[in-house]
Design a protein around this motif. Structure first.
Motif, PDB file in Angstrom:
ATOM      1  N   THR A   9       0.831  -1.206   0.000  1.00 46.06           N
ATOM      2  CA  THR A   9       0.000   0.000   0.000  1.00 46.06           C
ATOM      3  C   THR A   9       0.865   1.255   0.000  1.00 46.06           C
ATOM      4  O   THR A   9       0.607   2.196  -0.755  1.00 46.06           O
ATOM      5  CB  THR A   9      -0.946  -0.012   1.215  1.00 46.06           C
ATOM      6  OG1 THR A   9      -1.776  -1.171   1.133  1.00 46.06           O
ATOM      7  CG2 THR A   9      -1.806   1.228   1.261  1.00 46.06           C
ATOM      8  N   ARG A  10       1.915   1.248   0.815  1.00 49.83           N
ATOM      9  CA  ARG A  10       2.812   2.425   0.875  1.00 49.83           C
ATOM     10  C   ARG A  10       3.572   2.600  -0.432  1.00 49.83           C
ATOM     11  O   ARG A  10       3.732   3.723  -0.924  1.00 49.83           O
ATOM     12  CB  ARG A  10       3.775   2.297   2.049  1.00 49.83           C
ATOM     13  CG  ARG A  10       3.125   2.497   3.398  1.00 49.83           C
ATOM     14  CD  ARG A  10       4.128   2.762   4.508  1.00 49.83           C
ATOM     15  NE  ARG A  10       5.267   1.861   4.510  1.00 49.83           N
ATOM     16  CZ  ARG A  10       5.416   0.802   5.295  1.00 49.83           C
ATOM     17  NH1 ARG A  10       4.467   0.485   6.156  1.00 49.83           N
ATOM     18  NH2 ARG A  10       6.497   0.055   5.227  1.00 49.83           N
ATOM     19  N   LEU A  11       4.056   1.498  -1.010  1.00 53.85           N
ATOM     20  CA  LEU A  11       4.790   1.578  -2.269  1.00 53.85           C
ATOM     21  C   LEU A  11       3.899   2.102  -3.385  1.00 53.85           C
ATOM     22  O   LEU A  11       4.293   2.997  -4.146  1.00 53.85           O
ATOM     23  CB  LEU A  11       5.355   0.206  -2.649  1.00 53.85           C
ATOM     24  CG  LEU A  11       6.032   0.112  -4.019  1.00 53.85           C
ATOM     25  CD1 LEU A  11       7.205   1.072  -4.121  1.00 53.85           C
ATOM     26  CD2 LEU A  11       6.470  -1.316  -4.291  1.00 53.85           C
ATOM     27  N   LEU A  12       2.691   1.579  -3.490  1.00 52.69           N
ATOM     28  CA  LEU A  12       1.775   2.012  -4.543  1.00 52.69           C
ATOM     29  C   LEU A  12       1.431   3.488  -4.376  1.00 52.69           C
ATOM     30  O   LEU A  12       1.405   4.241  -5.358  1.00 52.69           O
ATOM     31  CB  LEU A  12       0.510   1.154  -4.542  1.00 52.69           C
ATOM     32  CG  LEU A  12      -0.449   1.374  -5.703  1.00 52.69           C
ATOM     33  CD1 LEU A  12       0.227   1.138  -7.049  1.00 52.69           C
ATOM     34  CD2 LEU A  12      -1.661   0.474  -5.557  1.00 52.69           C
ATOM     35  N   ALA A  13       1.210   3.942  -3.144  1.00 53.69           N
ATOM     36  CA  ALA A  13       0.910   5.353  -2.885  1.00 53.69           C
ATOM     37  C   ALA A  13       2.087   6.239  -3.285  1.00 53.69           C
ATOM     38  O   ALA A  13       1.901   7.302  -3.893  1.00 53.69           O
ATOM     39  CB  ALA A  13       0.553   5.560  -1.418  1.00 53.69           C
ATOM     40  N   ALA A  14       3.306   5.813  -2.977  1.00 52.82           N
ATOM     41  CA  ALA A  14       4.494   6.591  -3.341  1.00 52.82           C
ATOM     42  C   ALA A  14       4.663   6.675  -4.849  1.00 52.82           C
ATOM     43  O   ALA A  14       4.989   7.736  -5.392  1.00 52.82           O
ATOM     44  CB  ALA A  14       5.737   5.978  -2.692  1.00 52.82           C
ATOM     45  N   LEU A  15       4.440   5.566  -5.542  1.00 53.04           N
ATOM     46  CA  LEU A  15       4.555   5.567  -6.999  1.00 53.04           C
ATOM     47  C   LEU A  15       3.482   6.447  -7.637  1.00 53.04           C
ATOM     48  O   LEU A  15       3.763   7.198  -8.581  1.00 53.04           O
ATOM     49  CB  LEU A  15       4.466   4.142  -7.545  1.00 53.04           C
ATOM     50  CG  LEU A  15       5.661   3.239  -7.262  1.00 53.04           C
ATOM     51  CD1 LEU A  15       5.337   1.797  -7.619  1.00 53.04           C
ATOM     52  CD2 LEU A  15       6.886   3.724  -8.015  1.00 53.04           C
ATOM     53  N   LYS A  16       2.250   6.362  -7.126  1.00 57.47           N
ATOM     54  CA  LYS A  16       1.169   7.196  -7.670  1.00 57.47           C
ATOM     55  C   LYS A  16       1.464   8.675  -7.445  1.00 57.47           C
ATOM     56  O   LYS A  16       1.178   9.508  -8.307  1.00 57.47           O
ATOM     57  CB  LYS A  16      -0.169   6.826  -7.036  1.00 57.47           C
ATOM     58  CG  LYS A  16      -0.775   5.568  -7.612  1.00 57.47           C
ATOM     59  CD  LYS A  16      -2.129   5.290  -6.971  1.00 57.47           C
ATOM     60  CE  LYS A  16      -2.870   4.230  -7.716  1.00 57.47           C
ATOM     61  NZ  LYS A  16      -3.910   4.739  -8.584  1.00 57.47           N
ATOM     62  N   ALA A  17       2.053   9.005  -6.289  1.00 57.43           N
ATOM     63  CA  ALA A  17       2.394  10.399  -5.995  1.00 57.43           C
ATOM     64  C   ALA A  17       3.481  10.915  -6.930  1.00 57.43           C
ATOM     65  O   ALA A  17       3.541  12.108  -7.226  1.00 57.43           O
ATOM     66  CB  ALA A  17       2.836  10.529  -4.541  1.00 57.43           C
ATOM     67  N   VAL A  47       5.874   7.407 -20.767  1.00 57.90           N
ATOM     68  CA  VAL A  47       5.500   8.105 -19.538  1.00 57.90           C
ATOM     69  C   VAL A  47       4.461   7.269 -18.808  1.00 57.90           C
ATOM     70  O   VAL A  47       3.442   6.881 -19.383  1.00 57.90           O
ATOM     71  CB  VAL A  47       4.927   9.505 -19.847  1.00 57.90           C
ATOM     72  CG1 VAL A  47       4.444  10.183 -18.575  1.00 57.90           C
ATOM     73  CG2 VAL A  47       5.971  10.362 -20.546  1.00 57.90           C
ATOM     74  N   VAL A  48       4.735   6.975 -17.538  1.00 58.77           N
ATOM     75  CA  VAL A  48       3.765   6.303 -16.679  1.00 58.77           C
ATOM     76  C   VAL A  48       2.863   7.392 -16.115  1.00 58.77           C
ATOM     77  O   VAL A  48       3.329   8.317 -15.466  1.00 58.77           O
ATOM     78  CB  VAL A  48       4.450   5.534 -15.526  1.00 58.77           C
ATOM     79  CG1 VAL A  48       3.425   4.978 -14.555  1.00 58.77           C
ATOM     80  CG2 VAL A  48       5.321   4.423 -16.082  1.00 58.77           C
ATOM     81  N   TRP A  49       1.563   7.293 -16.395  1.00 62.93           N
ATOM     82  CA  TRP A  49       0.636   8.334 -15.938  1.00 62.93           C
ATOM     83  C   TRP A  49      -0.239   7.863 -14.781  1.00 62.93           C
ATOM     84  O   TRP A  49      -0.837   8.673 -14.076  1.00 62.93           O
ATOM     85  CB  TRP A  49      -0.222   8.860 -17.093  1.00 62.93           C
ATOM     86  CG  TRP A  49      -1.062   7.819 -17.758  1.00 62.93           C
ATOM     87  CD1 TRP A  49      -0.693   7.027 -18.814  1.00 62.93           C
ATOM     88  CD2 TRP A  49      -2.374   7.422 -17.435  1.00 62.93           C
ATOM     89  NE1 TRP A  49      -1.698   6.166 -19.146  1.00 62.93           N
ATOM     90  CE2 TRP A  49      -2.765   6.391 -18.314  1.00 62.93           C
ATOM     91  CE3 TRP A  49      -3.303   7.839 -16.468  1.00 62.93           C
ATOM     92  CZ2 TRP A  49      -4.000   5.781 -18.263  1.00 62.93           C
ATOM     93  CZ3 TRP A  49      -4.547   7.219 -16.431  1.00 62.93           C
ATOM     94  CH2 TRP A  49      -4.877   6.211 -17.313  1.00 62.93           C
ATOM     95  N   ASP A  50      -0.302   6.542 -14.540  1.00 60.52           N
ATOM     96  CA  ASP A  50      -1.074   6.016 -13.417  1.00 60.52           C
ATOM     97  C   ASP A  50      -0.590   4.603 -13.126  1.00 60.52           C
ATOM     98  O   ASP A  50       0.115   4.003 -13.937  1.00 60.52           O
ATOM     99  CB  ASP A  50      -2.567   6.015 -13.743  1.00 60.52           C
ATOM    100  CG  ASP A  50      -3.451   5.845 -12.514  1.00 60.52           C
ATOM    101  OD1 ASP A  50      -2.946   5.990 -11.379  1.00 60.52           O
ATOM    102  OD2 ASP A  50      -4.645   5.568 -12.681  1.00 60.52           O
ATOM    103  N   LEU A  51      -0.970   4.085 -11.953  1.00 63.76           N
ATOM    104  CA  LEU A  51      -0.588   2.734 -11.546  1.00 63.76           C
ATOM    105  C   LEU A  51      -1.775   2.049 -10.906  1.00 63.76           C
ATOM    106  O   LEU A  51      -2.652   2.706 -10.350  1.00 63.76           O
ATOM    107  CB  LEU A  51       0.569   2.776 -10.548  1.00 63.76           C
ATOM    108  CG  LEU A  51       1.844   3.392 -11.117  1.00 63.76           C
ATOM    109  CD1 LEU A  51       2.068   4.766 -10.563  1.00 63.76           C
ATOM    110  CD2 LEU A  51       3.018   2.504 -10.858  1.00 63.76           C
ATOM    111  N   SER A  52      -1.788   0.720 -10.989  1.00 62.44           N
ATOM    112  CA  SER A  52      -2.835  -0.091 -10.364  1.00 62.44           C
ATOM    113  C   SER A  52      -2.170  -1.279  -9.703  1.00 62.44           C
ATOM    114  O   SER A  52      -1.069  -1.691 -10.080  1.00 62.44           O
ATOM    115  CB  SER A  52      -3.827  -0.614 -11.405  1.00 62.44           C
ATOM    116  OG  SER A  52      -4.465   0.434 -12.068  1.00 62.44           O
ATOM    117  N   TYR A  53      -2.870  -1.873  -8.748  1.00 62.01           N
ATOM    118  CA  TYR A  53      -2.384  -3.090  -8.117  1.00 62.01           C
ATOM    119  C   TYR A  53      -3.293  -4.231  -8.515  1.00 62.01           C
ATOM    120  O   TYR A  53      -4.507  -4.178  -8.317  1.00 62.01           O
ATOM    121  CB  TYR A  53      -2.335  -2.939  -6.592  1.00 62.01           C
ATOM    122  CG  TYR A  53      -1.779  -4.149  -5.899  1.00 62.01           C
ATOM    123  CD1 TYR A  53      -0.502  -4.609  -6.200  1.00 62.01           C
ATOM    124  CD2 TYR A  53      -2.526  -4.844  -4.971  1.00 62.01           C
ATOM    125  CE1 TYR A  53       0.016  -5.734  -5.580  1.00 62.01           C
ATOM    126  CE2 TYR A  53      -2.007  -5.973  -4.341  1.00 62.01           C
ATOM    127  CZ  TYR A  53      -0.738  -6.409  -4.646  1.00 62.01           C
ATOM    128  OH  TYR A  53      -0.231  -7.526  -4.036  1.00 62.01           O
TER     129      TYR A  53
END
Length: 68
Positions: A9-17, A47-53
């Protein structure tokens, strides 16, 4: 790390930010995408514009822009 829900959860939040951010595709991935007739597969930089898990088996998915 992806088997630890709290760290994931923390990693995904950091990447999205951090999005959007630039990435460079590996040559083997470019070859695979070209074989699948994926648009823009000839470009190394995207360019990565968004991420999902996608869960433990799917991992983190990067959504790439179609053009720069």
């Amino acid at each position: 790390m992806l088997d630890n829900p709290e760290k994931t959860t923390r990693l995904l939040a950091a990447l999205k930010a951090a999005a959007p951010f630039d990435v460079e595709l590996a040559p083997s991935l470019i070859e695979y995408l070209q074989a699948q007739n994926v648009a823009d597969a000839d470009r190394m930089h995207h360019v990565v514009w968004d991420l999902s898990y996608a869960g433990d088996e799917g991992g983190i998915i990067c959504h790439l822009s179609r053009s720069e």
